[in-house]
Design an enzyme around this catalytic site. Structure first.
Site, mmCIF file in Angstrom:
data_model
loop_
_atom_site.group_PDB
_atom_site.id
_atom_site.type_symbol
_atom_site.label_atom_id
_atom_site.label_comp_id
_atom_site.label_asym_id
_atom_site.label_seq_id
_atom_site.Cartn_x
_atom_site.Cartn_y
_atom_site.Cartn_z
ATOM 1 N N GLY A 1 0.684 -1.307 0.066
ATOM 2 C CA GLY A 1 0.074 0.046 0.065
ATOM 3 C C GLY A 1 0.838 1.173 0.040
ATOM 4 O O GLY A 1 2.167 1.232 -0.129
ATOM 5 N N ARG A 2 0.305 2.525 -0.092
ATOM 6 C CA ARG A 2 0.892 3.447 -0.003
ATOM 7 C C ARG A 2 0.017 4.483 0.963
ATOM 8 O O ARG A 2 -1.108 4.730 0.568
ATOM 9 C CB ARG A 2 0.722 4.009 -1.551
ATOM 10 C CG ARG A 2 1.614 5.590 -1.523
ATOM 11 C CD ARG A 2 1.455 5.973 -2.833
ATOM 12 N NE ARG A 2 2.289 5.316 -3.947
ATOM 13 C CZ ARG A 2 3.733 5.613 -4.063
ATOM 14 N NH1 ARG A 2 4.241 6.567 -3.388
ATOM 15 N NH2 ARG A 2 4.265 4.863 -4.695
ATOM 16 N N GLY A 3 0.840 4.970 1.772
ATOM 17 C CA GLY A 3 0.225 5.920 2.784
ATOM 18 C C GLY A 3 0.514 7.371 2.361
ATOM 19 O O GLY A 3 0.858 7.796 1.457
ATOM 20 N N ALA A 4 0.201 8.290 3.286
ATOM 21 C CA ALA A 4 0.234 9.623 3.173
ATOM 22 C C ALA A 4 1.519 10.211 2.668
ATOM 23 O O ALA A 4 1.737 11.196 2.034
ATOM 24 C CB ALA A 4 -0.441 10.632 3.946
ATOM 25 N N GLY B 1 4.621 7.650 2.277
ATOM 26 C CA GLY B 1 5.479 6.786 1.540
ATOM 27 C C GLY B 1 4.664 5.502 1.209
ATOM 28 O O GLY B 1 3.605 5.257 1.666
ATOM 29 N N VAL C 1 4.326 1.366 1.684
ATOM 30 C CA VAL C 1 4.440 0.343 2.741
ATOM 31 C C VAL C 1 4.619 -0.883 2.264
ATOM 32 O O VAL C 1 3.849 -1.389 1.104
ATOM 33 C CB VAL C 1 3.047 0.479 3.757
ATOM 34 C CG1 VAL C 1 3.154 -0.667 4.632
ATOM 35 C CG2 VAL C 1 2.860 1.731 4.105
ATOM 36 N N ASP D 1 -4.984 13.271 10.474
ATOM 37 C CA ASP D 1 -5.321 12.697 9.075
ATOM 38 C C ASP D 1 -6.174 11.529 9.408
ATOM 39 O O ASP D 1 -5.797 10.258 8.767
ATOM 40 C CB ASP D 1 -3.873 12.272 8.343
ATOM 41 C CG ASP D 1 -4.276 12.032 6.901
ATOM 42 O OD1 ASP D 1 -5.404 12.695 6.526
ATOM 43 O OD2 ASP D 1 -3.384 11.395 6.112
#
Length: 264
Positions: free
Chosen positions: A16-19, A21, A23, A133
């Site tokens: 996945g991709r967070g705010a 970076g 993951v 967030d």
């Protein structure tokens, strides 16, 4: 050939991709367990020091919070102009993915989920940490756990900012003016998240620019259609005046009443 980070963590696959970076699913060769690695690239030039400072702050704030409703941080590594936050790995769907797959959730289920999420949020607040967030994409659902993730925008309580932090559809009105570092601002985002979970849409019309967001937040929230006993909670959390917004303590009690009402 597999990539090994910090001579210890074997990268398996991106999950996945967070705010802030990407993951990765990874394997800790020393302790022989699965972990998650959040990869954050450092920009070239003088911006690298500021980015590094923010990432270290994120890791330290999350690491000092010990609660089953908050993703556990194990370590912080630096290698190849990248920082890597090492966290527990969760086999989970985000609330966002759940809503995409299943649609809006029943009010009693949202109330139960909300109580657990609120316990984690109150723990963070009691530790002086404001998440900034909260949104469905940052909430992990696994087994009997509801887990608050991604502290990439988190800050000490009372932090002022000249720039907007957070996701437009879930940001409190006062955060538009640099006043988002408060418990009340987090409670707005929490309310917007519950609204999305039970209604299947955001409280305000979809926005694509800052001007549109400012205009949207001048309007009242769209009337809930599916919330049932959750409606007074949603209205109380989405009050534009943070002083009039429901507190965490009052919200927790009202969510408990929704569960009791649903079970009766």
């Amino acid at each position: 050939m597999s990539t090994i980070v910090a001579s210890r963590y074997k990268l398996v696959s991106p999950v996945g991709r967070g705010a802030t970076g990407v993951v990765w699913r990874a394997y800790d060769l020393l302790l022989e367990r699965e972990v998650a690695l959040k990869e954050i690239a450092l920009p070239p030039g003088p911006e690298a020091a500021e980015r590094r400072r923010r990432v270290v702050r994120e890791a330290r704030m999350a690491a000092r919070l010990s609660h089953r409703g908050i993703v556990t941080v194990h370590n912080l590594a630096e290698e190849a102009e990248r920082l890597w936050i090492v966290m527990e790995f969760l086999e989970a769907l985000t609330l966002h993915d759940t809503l995409v797959q299943a649609g809006p959730l029943p009010a009693d289920l949202v109330a139960a989920m909300g109580r657990r999420l609120l316990e984690a949020l109150r723990h963070a607040h009691d530790g002086g940490v404001i998440h900034r967030d909260i949104k469905p994409a940052n909430i992990m659902l696994t087994g009997d756990r509801v887990v608050l993730a991604d502290f990439g925008f988190a800050a000490p309580e009372g932090t002022a900012s000249t720039s907007m932090r957070g996701t437009p559809a879930f940001i409190a009105p006062e955060a538009l003016h640099g006043r988002g570092g408060t418990r009340e601002a987090d409670m707005w985002s929490f309310g917007a998240t519950l609204y999305m979970a039970v209604e299947g849409r955001t409280p305000f019309r979809t926005v694509t620019s800052m001007a549109a967001l400012v205009e949207a937040l001048r309007e009242p929230a769209r009337a809930p259609r599916r919330a049932g006993p959750l409606e007074p909670i949603l209205r109380g959390l989405l009050r534009k005046d943070p002083r009039a917004r429901l507190s965490a303590e009052r919200t927790s009690a009202m969510l408990a009443d929704v569960r009791c009402f649903s079970a009766a």
